[in-house]
Design a protein around this motif. Structure first.
Motif, short mmCIF file in Angstrom:
data_model
loop_
_atom_site.label_atom_id
_atom_site.label_comp_id
_atom_site.label_asym_id
_atom_site.label_seq_id
_atom_site.Cartn_x
_atom_site.Cartn_y
_atom_site.Cartn_z
N ALA A 106 0.82 -1.21 0.00
CA ALA A 106 0.00 0.00 0.00
C ALA A 106 0.86 1.25 0.00
O ALA A 106 0.57 2.21 -0.72
CB ALA A 106 -0.92 -0.01 1.23
N SER B 15 -4.91 3.82 -2.14
CA SER B 15 -3.91 2.94 -1.52
C SER B 15 -4.39 2.43 -0.16
O SER B 15 -4.04 1.32 0.22
CB SER B 15 -2.56 3.62 -1.41
OG SER B 15 -2.68 4.99 -1.47
N VAL B 18 -6.32 -0.51 -1.07
CA VAL B 18 -5.44 -1.63 -1.39
C VAL B 18 -4.97 -2.31 -0.11
O VAL B 18 -4.99 -3.54 0.01
CB VAL B 18 -4.24 -1.14 -2.22
CG1 VAL B 18 -3.18 -2.21 -2.30
CG2 VAL B 18 -4.68 -0.76 -3.61
N TYR B 19 -4.58 -1.49 0.88
CA TYR B 19 -4.13 -2.06 2.16
C TYR B 19 -5.25 -2.89 2.78
O TYR B 19 -5.03 -4.00 3.26
CB TYR B 19 -3.70 -0.94 3.11
CG TYR B 19 -3.43 -1.44 4.51
CD1 TYR B 19 -2.26 -2.12 4.79
CD2 TYR B 19 -4.37 -1.28 5.52
CE1 TYR B 19 -2.02 -2.60 6.06
CE2 TYR B 19 -4.14 -1.76 6.78
CZ TYR B 19 -2.96 -2.42 7.05
OH TYR B 19 -2.74 -2.92 8.30
#
Lengths: 176, 111
Positions: A106, B15, B18-19
């Motif tokens: 990430a 993001s 995504v994590y």
């Protein structure tokens, strides 16, 4: 000629505050230890995003966001949490074993995306003009230029509805 | 409004999503993270529509379409999650390994 990045205008300050709220709530969604709290932080994140759309003059999108995301999607997710008998309190095993790898991926994604978009759009400036995203404009655009995808989407929604009903029925047995 | 602000917020939201998809174990939390990623894309679409002043208003109309598709996706996804829960009594992604390769292949079964 676009004004410089600093000082930000009043609209940009409001947008940045809402963006900080959205990103912070999103971080809490993916890190909180309580399943129900994650759904409630999702409400905060979607609400702040609706505010972002309002600042960007996309009024109609903002109200649709409030109606569908905050109203329908989060309620569906809460239904899912309740129906799978999830623990209401704190639970320890919400994260899988590959947290560190996920964090690395990430952070790498964020680094690549942020550096690329900052390099690409540093000079881009969009003057805001009220009324561009009003219901009248959007309705005209949808029903004049986007009618076919709109109809296809309604068929897709019908298919999703029937699919969800078929999937959640328990009285359909396998053929012997 | 500088385009860089909404675009950076969208990149950060993506993001974070995504994590969440990679790190969470509960299937419903993974669905929530997917919603975060879809919202990041929506913010991008609206920002670029405001910037480029598309005559067809493509960005905002596509945002509406993405919202509708996300609603359909959550409906179907939760129905699948409930079906999995009915059959397996768990929705932990780590424990649903029926489709995975066996970790230790049995000896003599390599032919």
């Amino acid at each position: 000629m676009s004004p410089g990045l600093w000082p930000p205008s009043a609209q940009e300050v409001v947008f940045l505050l809402l963006g900080v709220v959205a990103v912070g709530a999103a971080l809490l969604v993916v890190t909180t230890r309580q399943l129900v709290h994650a759904a409630l932080w999702l409400v905060a994140c979607f609400g702040a995003l609706a505010g972002c759309y309002l600042v960007l003059t996309a009024e109609f999108v903002a109200w649709v966001q409030v109606l569908i995301y905050v109203g329908a999607v989060v309620v569906l997710l809460l239904f899912g949490i309740m129906l799978t008998r999830a623990p209401i309190g704190r639970s320890a095993d919400l994260d899988s074993g590959n947290r560190v790898v996920a964090l690395v991926v990430a952070v790498a994604t964020a680094g690549v995306l942020v550096s690329v978009v900052v390099a690409g759009f540093r000079e881009a400036y969009a003057p805001l003009r009220p009324g561009d995203g009003a219901a009248q404009t959007m309705g005209g655009a949808i029903f004049r230029n986007w009618v076919l995808p709109f109809e296809a989407l309604s068929v897709l929604l019908l298919a999703a509805l029937i699919g969800a009903i078929v999937l959640s029925r328990t009285d359909i047995k396998a053929v012997e | 409004m500088h385009v860089v602000y909404p675009v950076v917020v969208a990149a950060l939201l993506f993001s974070i999503g995504v994590y969440g998809v990679l790190a969470r174990r509960n299937t419903i939390l993974v669905l929530m993270s997917v919603e975060l990623m879809l919202n990041a894309v929506n913010l991008n679409l609206v920002a670029f529509d405001v910037w480029l002043r598309d005559v067809l208003h493509g960005g905002q109309v596509l945002t509406l379409f993405v919202i509708v598709i996300a609603a359909a996706e959550v409906g179907i996804g939760l129905a699948i999650v409930l079906a999995v829960y009915r059959n397996r009594r768990t929705i932990d992604l780590d424990r649903l390994r029926e489709l995975g390769e066996p970790v230790e292949p049995p000896v003599g079964d390599r032919g």
